[in-house]
Design a protein around this motif. Structure first.
Motif, short mmCIF file in Angstrom:
data_model
loop_
_atom_site.label_atom_id
_atom_site.label_comp_id
_atom_site.label_asym_id
_atom_site.label_seq_id
_atom_site.Cartn_x
_atom_site.Cartn_y
_atom_site.Cartn_z
N TYR A 133 0.83 -1.21 0.00
CA TYR A 133 0.00 0.00 0.00
C TYR A 133 0.87 1.26 0.00
N VAL A 134 1.87 1.27 0.87
CA VAL A 134 2.77 2.43 0.94
C VAL A 134 3.51 2.60 -0.38
N THR A 169 2.53 1.68 -3.36
CA THR A 169 1.60 2.18 -4.37
C THR A 169 1.32 3.67 -4.18
N LEU A 170 1.17 4.09 -2.92
CA LEU A 170 0.96 5.51 -2.65
C LEU A 170 2.12 6.35 -3.16
N ARG A 171 3.33 5.85 -2.97
CA ARG A 171 4.51 6.60 -3.42
C ARG A 171 4.52 6.76 -4.94
N THR A 197 1.47 9.39 -5.85
CA THR A 197 1.44 10.74 -5.29
C THR A 197 2.83 11.38 -5.33
N HIS A 254 0.11 15.91 -4.18
CA HIS A 254 -0.44 15.49 -2.89
C HIS A 254 0.57 15.80 -1.77
N VAL A 284 -0.22 14.08 1.67
CA VAL A 284 0.03 12.64 1.65
C VAL A 284 1.54 12.38 1.64
N THR A 285 2.28 13.20 0.91
CA THR A 285 3.74 13.05 0.87
C THR A 285 4.34 13.22 2.25
N LEU A 290 3.75 10.11 4.19
CA LEU A 290 4.63 9.00 3.79
C LEU A 290 6.06 9.21 4.31
#
Length: 256
Positions: free
Chosen positions: A197-198, A200-202, A205, A210, A213-214, A217
């Protein structure tokens, strides 16, 4: 349905749960009882999930005809109420001492509810169709309200408090159960799921699109060593902080 002169307005099965009736009908005591029906339904829900629970399936597990169940429970929704009541059980005896304040008592009450729902997640799949009227659910309600005895909170505010905390408990337990179900179905370890998940977020975004969100992270929010129930504790503490401010404000007004 309950007898017209019973005065409770409850179905016969709930009257039996309260001890207001012994059993339906007359004649020799049957081998089938309401507790046996509820126990069989709970066992089925715990092993196969709520989707497996039906009057027909419960009857099959008990080795009786479906129609025989209707002498005790008139509808599946009625059975759900009794199952939920059996699942939550009676509140555990409080471990907080006599000198414990309202905050300690409410905290213990909330965590006890959470433990029950986490251990019996099938309860979360039962729709809430009305206010609590079954014995164990009302015992939990009594315990929560009693935790605030002696405070300046009005009775309506006490009720709102246990509804608010109960909502937090149910929401957090439901999210945990949903996530665990998804993890089990994926066949991937929880740490791997979080890592994916982490990652994919990286990819999706960046600081330009974002920024918030950055920053998340780049923090240790996902990888830190917070206690497992940090999110629940954080939410509960904020509710209790608000109550503490309200109670303290009233105390100050009284002293003025």
């Amino acid at each position: 349905m309950a007898d017209e002169d019973s005065g409770t307005g409850l179905p016969a099965s709930l009257e039996m749960a309260w001890g207001l009736r012994e059993r339906p009908g007359k004649g020799p005591r049957p081998t089938l009882t309401l507790p046996k029906i509820v126990e069989a339904a709970v066992t089925l829900a715990a092993s196969e999930g709520m989707d497996a629970v039906s009057m027909g399936r419960v009857a099959k597990e008990l080795g009786v005809s479906t129609m025989s169940l209707y002498r005790y429970v008139t509808a599946k929704e009625e059975l759900y109420i009794l199952m939920s009541d059996a699942g939550v059980g009676t509140p555990p005896d409080p471990s907080a001492g006599e000198d414990a304040d309202w905050r300690e008592r409410l905290t213990e009450w909330a965590y006890a509810q959470r433990a029950v729902l986490m251990a019996n997640s099938w309860i979360l799949r039962i729709p809430i169709t009305g206010a609590p009227l079954s014995p164990n659910h009302l015992a939990w309600m009594e315990r929560g309200l009693a935790a605030m005895a002696g405070t300046s909170l009005r009775e309506g505010e006490k009720l709102s408090t246990i509804i608010l905390i109960g909502g937090l408990v149910r929401n957090e337990a439901t999210m945990a159960a949903d996530m665990m179900d998804a993890i089990v179905k994926s066949g991937v370890a929880p740490d791997q799921v979080l890592g994916q998940y982490v990652g994919t977020l990286r990819l999706l975004t960046g600081p330009d699109t974002h920024p918030a969100v950055t920053r998340l992270l780049e923090s240790d929010a996902f990888t830190g060593s917070d206690e497992p129930d940090f999110q629940f504790r954080f939410g509960l503490d904020r509710i209790l902080d608000g109550l503490a401010a309200l109670i303290a404000g009233r105390a100050g007004s009284d002293e003025a």
